[in-house]
Design an enzyme around this catalytic site. Structure first.
Site, PDB file in Angstrom:
ATOM      1  N   GLY A   1      37.808  46.426  25.221  1.00 20.31           N
ATOM      2  CA  GLY A   1      38.260  46.471  26.604  1.00 20.31           C
ATOM      3  C   GLY A   1      38.768  47.842  26.997  1.00 20.31           C
ATOM      4  O   GLY A   1      37.997  48.793  27.145  1.00 20.31           O
TER       5      GLY A   1
ATOM      6  N   CYS B   1      43.143  34.901  34.374  1.00 22.91           N
ATOM      7  CA  CYS B   1      43.468  36.116  35.125  1.00 22.91           C
ATOM      8  C   CYS B   1      44.884  36.018  35.669  1.00 22.91           C
ATOM      9  O   CYS B   1      45.199  35.109  36.444  1.00 22.91           O
ATOM     10  CB  CYS B   1      42.504  36.347  36.277  1.00 22.91           C
TER      11      CYS B   1
HETATM   12  C1  FMN Z   1      41.470  47.072  34.453  1.00 23.94           C
HETATM   13  C2  FMN Z   1      41.190  45.738  33.808  1.00 23.94           C
HETATM   14  C3  FMN Z   1      40.473  44.766  34.509  1.00 23.94           C
HETATM   15  C4  FMN Z   1      40.212  43.532  33.933  1.00 23.94           C
HETATM   16  N1  FMN Z   1      39.485  42.600  34.610  1.00 23.94           N
HETATM   17  C5  FMN Z   1      39.178  41.407  34.022  1.00 23.94           C
HETATM   18  C6  FMN Z   1      38.349  40.459  34.659  1.00 23.94           C
HETATM   19  O1  FMN Z   1      37.871  40.672  35.764  1.00 23.94           O
HETATM   20  N2  FMN Z   1      38.091  39.286  34.030  1.00 23.94           N
HETATM   21  C7  FMN Z   1      38.596  39.004  32.781  1.00 23.94           C
HETATM   22  O2  FMN Z   1      38.327  37.939  32.235  1.00 23.94           O
HETATM   23  N3  FMN Z   1      39.364  39.908  32.131  1.00 23.94           N
HETATM   24  C8  FMN Z   1      39.667  41.094  32.728  1.00 23.94           C
HETATM   25  N4  FMN Z   1      40.434  42.005  32.051  1.00 23.94           N
HETATM   26  C9  FMN Z   1      40.936  41.668  30.720  1.00 23.94           C
HETATM   27  C10 FMN Z   1      40.046  42.236  29.618  1.00 23.94           C
HETATM   28  O3  FMN Z   1      38.756  41.718  29.702  1.00 23.94           O
HETATM   29  C11 FMN Z   1      40.651  41.935  28.240  1.00 23.94           C
HETATM   30  O4  FMN Z   1      40.750  40.530  28.094  1.00 23.94           O
HETATM   31  C12 FMN Z   1      42.019  42.535  28.058  1.00 23.94           C
HETATM   32  O5  FMN Z   1      42.092  43.804  28.666  1.00 23.94           O
HETATM   33  C13 FMN Z   1      42.436  42.671  26.597  1.00 23.94           C
HETATM   34  O6  FMN Z   1      41.588  43.523  25.895  1.00 23.94           O
HETATM   35  P1  FMN Z   1      41.868  45.100  25.686  1.00 23.94           P
HETATM   36  O7  FMN Z   1      43.276  45.226  25.222  1.00 23.94           O
HETATM   37  O8  FMN Z   1      40.871  45.546  24.680  1.00 23.94           O
HETATM   38  O9  FMN Z   1      41.672  45.733  27.006  1.00 23.94           O
HETATM   39  C14 FMN Z   1      40.689  43.253  32.631  1.00 23.94           C
HETATM   40  C15 FMN Z   1      41.402  44.233  31.940  1.00 23.94           C
HETATM   41  C16 FMN Z   1      41.666  45.463  32.504  1.00 23.94           C
HETATM   42  C17 FMN Z   1      42.427  46.483  31.723  1.00 23.94           C
END
Ligand code: FMN
Ligand code: FAD
Ligand code: FAD
Ligand code: FMN
Ligand code: FES
Ligand code: FES
Lengths: 255, 303, 303, 255
Positions: free
Chosen positions: B265, B130
């Site tokens: 995501g 994170c």
């Molecule tokens: C608003 C938001 C909150 C997120 N919160 C977390 C989280 O609490 N824990 C985590 O491991 N990843 C978190 N992520 C990361 C996502 O799980 C993911 O790894 C990342 O967004 C890449 O995938 P995507 O491009 O499909 O969104 C978050 C992403 C976004 C956009």
């Protein structure tokens, strides 16, 4: 009030002035139940720079014809693209989202105060209140005479008090400068507009003891409580504007 | 019938489409739109021992084909989760995975221990990536020693499946994958967000209250895909790929590159149905091609 | 009149808009569209001692808000450059900078030595960050020791301004910036491309012949901006920022974050006039705001 | 022949069939000098997924009216977006780009061979050759009868020999299966189309000793020689399709 994703058909795109337009959208089915201050998350197609949906209030709903109307201010790339929608185009939205203004108590003296695109949810609210038999006053603020929009619409639902920043129509100044606030003792105020305006109205309400609810306009990632991006700092900690709001009682805010 | 399933050890997933932590709430936010139980699994919000308020607003900025967030692990803590969310989420007929966070190794360990007793949680995802917290988070995921240490410590106490979520903000992500594999991770998931920043030129200030935040969405997909490909060739445990997956085609890219499963995501923000559409799309793709098992195309580009 | 200029040591640039290596050819490709001499400078194609054919086709893939390339430093070598390109390029009334590449430290050194004698080349950009070559390139830019070594060696022989171009594919880019500053770099430029990949699902093959390539364009801008901000706060030498700059607003983001100048890369493919439009835009922005010197807004967000 | 960036006005978007359409574009000024096989780099607005420009051949130019025409095949997101352009829309292009087909020698027997959207540059070339007094034969390949486009146009400029893969019009099979190739001794062939087709034509030319030029369709980053992405492996090393091509003599290619 189940949320749904739906592609609606644009049946009208009416330009009010250089900055504002109203979209009329036809649902392919029956409209869901909706309450004042609820909003839609609008997908902006064909705009390379608008990745996320845009939150827009339900301005009006016509249950007989299954149409809703959105009052939109052109602010950036998303709203600019929406302004170019033509009759027959499709618009994908998620709706209805968020909470709503609470019902006033019987006999309360009501004020609906707003400015800019913040007047959007007030029309829906006014119609709702009228149906329930309430009388309403509007207090609306605009930059100048040319910016005044939907004066007739609001006038048909209640008394409209106006301010313009340059005094070209109504009283000169900001909303809270309007003499009507001195002349009347409003008990319940519903407010939506730019943050400084809402803060001014809120402090006027605190001063006079009027109950006040404001509808906030935060940046939103999802609109459905999934991203936690739209938070507002309240006495109960960070709350989401999209599901715990957009309407907040000013007593819950740290304003 | 096409076989879409995959396993992490003896934990079976009925299909390879999961949702990514922090982007799918606790599932219930999506109940109006879809049957969440159709998915292979959901990874719920980042959870910590104690409640967290997260970072101040503004926490989000739109970017070209993506978004920046600095939510900062806002959540009500494990007690609240156990009492109010767990009972509700247990109703889903799919694998519910908790994303585990902490500032110190001990936090991770304590939380993992607590989660042992949640019968309906068959796996945890250790978030050592994170970028939006001052302590812990990415600090663990960008230092090989710490990554090892926290994985080892959690492995020692956690009985069920341990997925470690890797940070892309490193020179060589393969080193991290190999390290956590060696320390007993049952799977790795990647990528978490890339550390990024936006300046609001009008206000002459950073767009986020935290200045930097995590970049997600299609913009990062090429980087995510490259890392998934690199890691999948190096490790023996399953790789769960994510980063900018918006549609079936994107998901297939990751599977062809070696991922056993994918997480959806940011896409869920734009289309709450993205995950089920991708699931249906993958099934159709395989059916159309006459492929009976998804594992037949896993890592296909390496052949 | 607004002062747009900046300096690297005693080398003056009339404005902060340069073009990025590999995206602006040798300038002449753009003569039909604009007066190249209006720019603060141009950084020409990656140049090597010997001619290079680069990587096989396909070398490019489109990505969301970006592109992937694996050109692999195709160029005709320094002899050809000196004989045929240098005379032509010397006509430009602006700073022409050569982007210097090699497989071994000795290559960089030999090339830098040769370039000492090119009077109209006041600076070189040491590319230790090309992700598209098997040897050298990014290998130098992702290892602190090698980055130091090659900078030190080149510094020892090169008399004029030495700019070192950093790779974003590292855990901590600040370490690299500080290292090359210590070894005598006069400026740093960043970012080069992020290592990425695209799979062509239809053909079930990587889109690029080289499997991975370098990601550029607006998709990478948030990452680039974050790195420029981090580096600008850490080093004393000028920072030249780049990565996804498409318009004036984007360029200003980098300057507000601490860059002394910017380079326009991929944008020139979409709009060959991008660089001059940005130059005009910055001038207008400052004029409108009544700011007389661009240095007044440099790093403004840190105040 | 200076290259320029220009926004042209769409005066017509004519749909030929489910796959092909022709855009007519009006230049705000006087058209630049253009030669057959040159192309334009077209900016696709309003398509979130098309970051780069798309190369499209000059299909036709009307110097009197300052219009050009582009024949476009819908292949993906970019061309699909272009297919929705309406009269009055603007299209930003960079043109004219690339080299061109060489002039034949006086009295040579000429064949213009093409398939799919590869027939696009052949129209411009044919008109050019007709002006110079040459007679031309066309050999055009399509998938089936429904896919045959612009038959009349080409027929008015020369003899058209057709093949369709299913034999529903003209000869059945691929271009090189057409009997006209056995019956005639072409001396100079100009060819554009899918790579396998061009390779087949090229090897037929090698066999019969005909001179042959092909116009290639590589992926392009810039179209002006700045990115080095569009290379083709030639006997002289990697050359750029956009500036050293799109036309290459088959003797220079390693086919
Ligand atoms: C608003 C938001 C909150 C997120 N919160 C977390 C989280 O609490 N824990 C985590 O491991 N990843 C978190 N992520 C990361 C996502 O799980 C993911 O790894 C990342 O967004 C890449 O995938 P995507 O491009 O499909 O969104 C978050 C992403 C976004 C956009
Ligand atoms: C619940 C809710 C209801 C809304 N109802 C309406 C409505 O009925 N009619 C209407 O016209 N608008 C309404 N808005 C505001 C509307 O969502 C924004 O104006 C719109 O998203 C701007 O998009 P854009 O792409 O045009 O601007 P962008 O290009 O995204 O932004 C232009 C500028 O505006 C700023 N900005 C954008 N959105 C917001 C925001 N939400 N808060 C503060 N600053 C912002 C940006 O930072 C930027 O500086 C509402 C917002 C919310 C949260
Ligand atoms: C010099 C030149 C002249 C051209 N002239 C014409 C013309 O007159 N009319 C016309 O219709 N087309 C022409 N093309 C081809 C045209 O550029 C592509 O069809 C177009 O770029 C596809 O864009 P898209 O966004 O629709 O497809 P995308 O969504 O980008 O791609 C769809 C599919 O097509 C493949 N593809 C896309 N472009 C190419 C390419 N250039 N070569 C091989 N495969 C490709 C992609 O890999 C993908 O699988 C020409 C190309 C070149 C290089
Ligand atoms: C086609 C292409 C070729 C490139 N060639 C070089 C090169 O030879 N040397 C170099 O240092 N950088 C090279 N780069 C990287 C750019 O100079 C720049 O660092 C990068 O593209 C990020 O900026 P942008 O997003 O504005 O393009 C190249 C980039 C592209 C897209
Ligand atoms: S906008 Fe995502 S939680 Fe409110
Ligand atoms: S397309 Fe860029 S060099 Fe040819």
């Amino acid at each position: 009030m189940a949320k749904r994703i739906e592609s609606l058909t644009v049946t009208d795109n009416h330009r009010l002035n250089s900055e504002y337009f109203i979209l009329t959208l036809l649902s392919p089915g029956t409209l869901p139940e909706m309450k004042p201050a609820q909003f839609a998350q609008v997908r902006v197609e064909g705009s390379p720079d608008t990745f996320l949906r845009r939150p827009i209030s339900i301005h009006d709903a016509d249950r007989e014809n299954n149409t809703i109307r959105l009052l939109v201010q052109i602010l950036g790339k998303g709203t600019e693209t929406l302004s170019r929608l033509r009759q027959g185009d499709q618009l994908n939205i998620i709706y209805p989202l968020g909470n709503s203004f609470s019902m006033p108590l019987k006999g309360q003296k009501l004020l609906l105060a707003g400015g800019g695109c913040g007047i959007a949810p007030l029309l829906f609210m006014a119609k709702y209140l009228r149906e329930k038999g309430f009388n309403i006053d509007f207090l609306l603020g605009f930059r100048n005479r040319d910016r005044v929009i939907e004066y007739e619409e609001y006038s048909s639902l209640g008394k409209v008090f106006l301010t313009t920043e340059d005094g070209s129509m109504g009283e000169k100044g900001f909303l809270t400068d309007h003499p009507v606030l001195k002349e009347n003792r409003y008990e319940q105020v519903y407010c939506c507009g730019p943050e400084p305006m809402m803060k001014a109205v809120a402090s006027w309400c605190r001063m006079t003891g009027a109950a006040c609810e404001v509808s906030l306009e935060n940046l939103m990632g999802c609109g459905i409580g999934a991203c936690l991006c739209c938070v507002v700092d309240t006495v109960r900690g960070n709350l989401c504007t999209c599901i715990d709001g957009p309407v907040f009682n000013i007593n819950d805010l740290k304003w | 019938m096409v076989n879409l399933g995959f396993s992490i050890g003896d934990l079976r997933f009925r299909n390879p489409v999961l949702t990514a932590s922090g982007t799918f709430g606790y599932g219930s936010e999506f109940d109006d739109f879809m049957d969440v139980s159709r998915l292979g699994g959901i990874v719920v919000k980042g959870t910590t021992l104690e409640p967290r308020e997260g970072n101040p607003y503004p926490r989000m900025a739109e970017t070209p084909s993506g978004m920046l967030n600095s939510v900062g692990l806002q959540n009500k803590g494990i007690d609240y989760f156990g009492k109010y969310i767990y009972p509700r989420i247990s109703e889903y007929d799919t694998n519910v995975i908790v994303n585990v966070n902490g500032s110190y190794v001990d936090d991770y360990v304590a939380l993992a221990e607590r989660l042992n007793s949640f019968d309906r949680i068959p796996a945890i995802e250790l978030n050592i990536s994170c970028p939006n917290v001052k302590m812990g988070g990415m600090a663990f995921g960008t230092n090989l020693g710490s990554a090892r240490e926290v994985t080892r410590a959690v492995r020692a106490v956690y009985m069920k499946k341990l997925i470690v979520k890797l940070s892309p903000n490193v020179t060589n992500i393969v080193d991290f994958a190999l390290a956590v594999e060696e320390e007993g991770a049952d799977a790795v998931s990647l990528i978490n967000t890339l550390l990024g920043m936006v300046v609001d030129v009008k206000r002459m200030k950073p767009a986020l209250s935290t200045i930097t935040g995590g970049l997600s969405g299609p913009a990062v997909r090429p980087v995510a895909l490259r890392m998934v490909w690199q890691v999948a060739r190096a490790v023996k445990i399953p790789v769960i790929g994510m980063g900018g997956i918006m549609n079936t085609d994107d998901a297939l890219q990751f599977i062809l590159a070696g991922a056993s499963a994918i997480q959806v995501g940011t896409a869920s923000f734009i289309d709450p149905l993205a995950s089920v559409k991708i699931l249906e799309g993958i099934e159709k793709y395989l059916t159309d091609k006459g492929i009976s098992d998804i594992s037949d195309i896993k890592g296909y580009i390496n052949r």
